[in-house]
Design a protein around this motif. Structure first.
Motif, PDB file in Angstrom:
ATOM      1  N   ARG A   1       0.859  -1.191   0.000  1.00  0.00           N
ATOM      2  CA  ARG A   1       0.000   0.000   0.000  1.00  0.00           C
ATOM      3  C   ARG A   1       0.891   1.234   0.000  1.00  0.00           C
ATOM      4  N   VAL A   2       0.724   2.078  -0.990  1.00  0.00           N
ATOM      5  CA  VAL A   2       1.508   3.307  -1.101  1.00  0.00           C
ATOM      6  C   VAL A   2       0.874   4.358  -0.199  1.00  0.00           C
ATOM      7  N   MET A   3       1.610   4.796   0.821  1.00  0.00           N
ATOM      8  CA  MET A   3       1.028   5.665   1.834  1.00  0.00           C
ATOM      9  C   MET A   3       1.205   7.152   1.543  1.00  0.00           C
TER      10      MET A   3
ATOM     11  N   TYR B   1       5.612   2.637   2.673  1.00  0.00           N
ATOM     12  CA  TYR B   1       4.763   1.573   2.138  1.00  0.00           C
ATOM     13  C   TYR B   1       4.358   0.619   3.255  1.00  0.00           C
ATOM     14  N   GLN B   2       3.134   0.139   3.176  1.00  0.00           N
ATOM     15  CA  GLN B   2       2.705  -0.967   4.019  1.00  0.00           C
ATOM     16  C   GLN B   2       2.826  -2.243   3.197  1.00  0.00           C
TER      17      GLN B   2
ATOM     18  N   TYR C   1      -8.227   7.038  -4.959  1.00  0.00           N
ATOM     19  CA  TYR C   1      -7.673   7.549  -6.212  1.00  0.00           C
ATOM     20  C   TYR C   1      -8.089   6.722  -7.412  1.00  0.00           C
ATOM     21  N   ASN C   2      -8.868   5.678  -7.175  1.00  0.00           N
ATOM     22  CA  ASN C   2      -9.253   4.730  -8.219  1.00  0.00           C
ATOM     23  C   ASN C   2      -8.022   4.035  -8.793  1.00  0.00           C
TER      24      ASN C   2
ATOM     25  N   GLY D   1      -4.423   2.978  -4.059  1.00  0.00           N
ATOM     26  CA  GLY D   1      -3.170   2.936  -3.315  1.00  0.00           C
ATOM     27  C   GLY D   1      -2.610   1.548  -3.077  1.00  0.00           C
ATOM     28  N   ILE D   2      -3.327   0.501  -3.464  1.00  0.00           N
ATOM     29  CA  ILE D   2      -2.901  -0.877  -3.195  1.00  0.00           C
ATOM     30  C   ILE D   2      -2.470  -1.565  -4.489  1.00  0.00           C
ATOM     31  N   ILE D   3      -1.303  -2.196  -4.446  1.00  0.00           N
ATOM     32  CA  ILE D   3      -0.803  -2.994  -5.563  1.00  0.00           C
ATOM     33  C   ILE D   3      -0.786  -4.448  -5.118  1.00  0.00           C
TER      34      ILE D   3
END
Length: 241
Positions: free
Chosen positions: A61-63, A96-97, A162-163, A197-199
């Protein structure tokens, strides 16, 4: 679904450099906008690793907001000596998480007696709490990073609503002989997408073969290092070394 031997943590630092290989031939380095699978796997292995198992990165997760900063660097000319001028473009102020889990390395049958899931999972959790067993860095050695435990999804992130953001074709990771059972070194590419925000990373075992290439073949005579109990490995009940 969260796996029972998963760990969750956040990793952060002032700079990160997940270099795009397309920019490397000219001596420049330009970072991808998001981490690669292999870079995050390296972070997890710096926290805790043994050849008994393989870490798999489930998602990150990009914080913080994606920002870049370019610097003039004077790397050493390895053959002729002296220095040359290059420009490296880093990601700045990153966090990042990470959610990851491990699975047994089936290509290491000599370590069968070390397959104690409860032991390794607890050591991994304690290693996260201590900030890792080895130095942690993001992409390159000069980008020092720090690790702290967290629950994946907690807190507010910059890209929460952010979609979808499509980062196109990116480097995913390497296929090493001791993790694939093949006497070759391979490379994987992937189509990376971030949603709110999640990859969610593609499992290396399910990689699109059209995006995989063999870099080097070692031949049938190649043997990677063996770990033999009693010679270079000591396994005891409750062993935390």
């Amino acid at each position: 679904m969260k796996k029972r031997n998963s760990i969750g943590f956040k990793v952060y630092g002032r700079y990160a450099l997940f270099s795009d290989p397309i920019t490397r031939p000219g001596g420049e380095k330009f970072s991808y906008q998001t981490p690669t699978y292999q870079a995050i796997k390296g972070v997890v292995e710096s926290i805790y690793w043994k050849p008994t198992f393989i870490w798999y990165i489930d998602k990150i997760r990009v914080m913080k907001k994606i920002q870049t900063e370019s610097k003039g660097i004077r790397p050493i000319k390895m053959k002729t000596g002296g220095n040359e001028l290059s420009f490296y473009t880093y990601l700045r102020d990153v966090e990042y998480q990470v959610s990851a889990h491990f699975e047994w390395n089936e290509f290491r049958p000599e370590l069968l007696d070390d397959r104690d899931e409860h032991k390794h999972h607890n050591i991994a959790i304690r290693s996260v709490q201590q900030g890792g067993r080895r130095d942690v860095f993001l992409g390159t050695r000069e980008c020092q990073a720090y690790v702290e435990p967290c629950e994946f999804g907690e807190g507010d992130g910059f890209y929460d609503n952010y979609n979808e953001l499509d980062f196109g074709l990116m480097f995913h990771g390497f296929n090493y002989p001791d993790e694939t059972g093949k006497n070759e070194l391979g490379v994987r590419l992937t189509h990376q997408v971030m949603t709110d925000g999640i990859i969610e990373f593609e499992d290396p075992r399910n990689a699109n073969q059209q995006l995989c290439r063999t870099l080097r073949e070692y031949g049938e005579s190649y043997n990677f290092k063996k770990f033999n109990t009693g010679e270079n490995v000591k396994i005891e009940e409750g062993d935390f070394t």
